[in-house]
Write a protein that holds these residues in place. Structure first.
Motif: not given
Ligand SMILES: Cc1cc2nc3c(=O)[nH]c(=O)nc-3n(C[C@H](O)[C@H](O)[C@H](O)COP(=O)(O)O)c2cc1C
Length: 220
Positions: A54, A67, A69-72, A84-85, A89, A91, A149, A180
């Motif tokens: 994470a 800005d 946020r946590v991603v994987i 990836a996302s 979104s 981000k 979001s 994606w």
């Molecule tokens: C542990 C964890 C892993 C996450 N992994 C992802 C991810 O791999 N990709 C993703 O788009 N959002 C992931 N999220 C959700 C993001 O934190 C975030 O809420 C979402 O991507 C929206 O972000 P944005 O509005 O800045 O685009 C994860 C959240 C947590 C807490």
């Protein structure tokens, strides 16, 4: 409302680092930060550190305000760190407008932090789809159902949209997403931070130098 000082008393004295932490000898660090990161990540996995993959992803907001946020973390290659996302979104839109990012890993039980800064590139259609297809069906359904979001009017809307998209996924093998995206952060600078019980924290910064990397210690 919390009284002033109350939270200060709650957090004061909460330990941040354990007594025992892995050793770190910057003198023996490999020439590439990717190799050192892989060493540290494998160690974090072996030591059972929670969610070592994470990572905090920081971007530049469309309004210029940072800005995060946590991603994987999906993968690390010689090209960089991959996450990836959805491109639609916040981000995704931010990265399209300003393709640069910072990643921060924090592994508390090891007293370790890794910071990466660099420019961001997007995967090919094949790479994006391969990552999308590896995701859980509900995760895929969520991507297909709506823009990440965007304001959600009700949980019922979410349930109905997910159900509809799960049916579509089941009916059409390999149903693809148009949004994606795999993002690769190509590192310009990578810092490894190792906590020290005596607060003489160890910091090693890699910065690009010609074809290779310059390594420097930083004041804690
Ligand atoms: C542990 C964890 C892993 C996450 N992994 C992802 C991810 O791999 N990709 C993703 O788009 N959002 C992931 N999220 C959700 C993001 O934190 C975030 O809420 C979402 O991507 C929206 O972000 P944005 O509005 O800045 O685009 C994860 C959240 C947590 C807490």
């Amino acid at each position: 409302m919390s009284e002033p000082g109350l939270i200060r008393d709650v957090v004061r004295g909460v330990p941040v680092f354990p007594e025992e932490m892995p050793p770190f000898d910057p003198g023996a660090a490999p020439a590439s930060p990717v190799d050192l990161f892989v060493e540290w990540l494998k160690r974090a996995v072996e030591d059972g550190i929670a969610a070592p993959h994470a990572v905090n992803l920081a971007t530049t907001g469309e309004d210029g305000v940072p800005d995060a946020r946590v991603v994987i973390l999906k993968d690390v290659t010689s090209a960089g760190w991959q996450v990836a996302s959805s491109m639609d979104s916040p981000k995704g839109r931010q990265l399209r407008k300003h393709p640069a990012a910072a990643l921060t890993f924090f592994w508390p039980a090891a007293g370790r932090q890794v910071r990466i800064r660099g420019s961001v590139s997007t995967g090919t259609t094949e790479e994006n789809d391969a990552d999308f297809q590896r995701r859980h069906p509900v995760a895929r359904a969520l991507v297909l159902a709506g823009s990440q979001s965007a304001v959600l009017r009700s949980r019922e809307d979410l349930e109905a949209a997910v159900e509809e998209q799960v049916h579509r996924i089941e009916a059409a093998d390999g149903l693809a997403s148009t949004t994606w995206t795999v993002f690769t952060v190509a590192p310009d600078a990578v810092e490894f931070w190792q906590a020290d019980q005596e607060r003489r924290h160890m910091r090693l910064l890699y910065t690009r130098f010609g074809e290779g990397w310059r390594r420097e210690l930083l004041w804690p």
